[in-house]
Write a protein that holds these residues in place. Structure first.
Motif: not given
Length: 456
Positions: A358-368
């Motif tokens: 999902s957009e919310f969690l994928a954003q944090e995964i990509v950031r990390s």
């Protein structure tokens, strides 16, 4: 307070200084020129006058709790709002046109409403009836936090200066410079409609130059850390662009971003996501690059006979251990900042695969993931540059006779014996009647209080 340098360290050879100056100075000049070109002009955007609600300081003098009146029945499943606190609060206004007056406000109620008691210092808002300006209502918005935060800042600064002495004071100056650049250049530049990625890269480079040289001094070791950080920042920006494009992230991955798009529709939220990755990676990159440059310098002073390759391999082993712990730090930092989001996702009934993408969690995964890749690249890049600079300096300052003479193969055994065996004059533990032989390798180690920062 005193300096942490016991004696001045030998300066780098002229050839090394020239190479570093010819490399670092053009990069710094280019960063300053780019900052001047991108600097926001024309002031900050004006906000709607209707949103400017007067706020005043006040002190609670009385709290009267009352039973709440019965509310109309709500449909089953309606989320509960507030905890049903009713009554009045008397507050003495401390500033503004009504200073000294006692005003009555309702007891704060609702999600996140502050709990007030007699003596609490609070912030009041005055709401005026648009149909009749003579009628106004007062409400308690939140607690005043200025005094406790000021004391926390004093303790924070005192602890840093007490431990770091002059270097701690320089670190505080670097922290102030970082906030100044963020508040005067990065945030206004993005708010003015400039490219968030470009503004973030230039702002991060400007912070890096100011903070590293201010905190660690104008040294060859700091210049190596600067070059390693700048190269890793560029790589992180490229990786972030590729990763966000491949995962089709829009930047609307948080409620704050959605709210920002409502108030400032011209802000590029996708670019803002990239800018956040760059700024967030800078602090950890500084830590890794400074550590690697210092490690190479310490190894070269401890054993001047190490070659460039040996220095690189030894310092890289230290970098692997550092990265292994830093990766966990990055993930936990992002997880800690997103705990409400993660808790909300645990209640989601969708499959785990859909939640992770999902957009919310994928954003944090990509950031990390992108930040970690940039850190991993910083270790070999900075270590290699530090090994080249340190070995070049050692070669130029070593006499030809010493450079040609090979190191005896017994030096390693003597060094290990010096570290394990007691000092000269102390009896051997296995035979108390026999004194231990003097250690020849211990005499070649540098003084414990000597600074290893190589000055320009």
């Amino acid at each position: 307070m005193g300096s942490d340098h016991a004696r001045p360290a030998p300066s780098a050879p002229p050839r090394v200084r020239r190479i570093l100056v010819m490399t670092v100075v053009p990069l710094f000049v280019a960063t300053v020129i780019a900052a001047l070109v991108l600097w926001p002009r024309g002031g900050s955007p004006q906000s709607d006058g209707e949103a400017d609600v007067p706020r005043y300081s006040g002190t609670v003098t009385r709290v009267v709790m009352e039973p709440c009146p019965p509310s109309p029945s709500s449909p089953e499943g309606t989320p509960r709002v507030g905890d049903g606190r009713c009554g009045t609060v008397d507050v003495r206004v401390d500033d503004g046109p009504s200073a000294g007056q006692q005003v009555e406000t309702p007891v704060p109620d609702g999600p996140g409403a502050p709990r007030v008691e007699v003596g609490d210092e609070v912030i009041l808002v005055e709401l005026t009836d648009p149909t009749d300006p003579t009628i106004s209502n007062w409400n308690v918005a939140e607690h005043q936090r200025g005094t406790p935060m000021l004391w926390l800042a004093v303790v924070f600064a005192a602890a840093i200066v007490a431990f770091g002495r002059w270097r701690g004071l320089a670190a505080l100056a670097g922290l102030a410079a970082s906030f100044a650049i963020l508040l005067t250049f990065v945030l206004p530049g993005i708010g003015a409609g400039k490219s968030p990625l470009l503004v973030a890269v230039v702002g991060a480079a400007l912070i890096m130059f100011v903070v590293l040289y201010l905190t660690h001094g104008v040294t060859a070791q700091t210049s190596v850390a600067v070059l390693g950080t700048l190269g890793s920042l560029v790589l992180t920006g490229v990786l972030a662009t590729i990763a966000t494009a491949a995962t089709h992230l829009t930047g609307f991955g948080s409620e704050e971003a959605t709210t920002l798009s409502m108030f400032q529709g011209d802000v590029d939220l996708h670019g803002l996501l990239l800018a956040g990755i760059i700024i967030g990676s800078l602090g950890v990159l500084d830590d890794v690059t400074v550590t690697q440059a210092a490690t190479v310098t310490e190894l070269a002073h401890a054993n001047p006979g190490l070659t460039r390759l040996q220095l690189y391999r030894a310092a890289t082993r230290v970098g692997r251990a550092h990265i292994a712990s830093t990766v966990n730090t990055i993930v936990l930092a992002y997880a800690g900042a997103s705990l409400p989001l993660l808790l909300l996702l645990t209640a989601d009934s969708r499959p785990i695969g859909q939640i992770l993408t999902s957009e919310f969690l994928a954003q944090e995964i990509v950031r990390s993931a992108v930040a970690t890749l940039g850190l991993i690249a910083a270790v070999p890049l900075t270590t290699g540059l530090a090994a080249l600079v340190t070995a070049a300096g050692r070669t130029d300052t070593t006499s030809p006779a010493d450079a040609a003479a090979p190191r005896p193969r017994t030096d390693r055994a003597e060094t290990l014996a010096a570290l394990i065996s007691p000092r000269t004059g102390h009896p051997d533990e296995s035979d108390p009647t026999r004194p231990s032989p003097p250690s020849t390798a211990a005499d070649r180690w540098p003084e414990p209080n000597r600074s290893t920062d190589t000055t320009w």
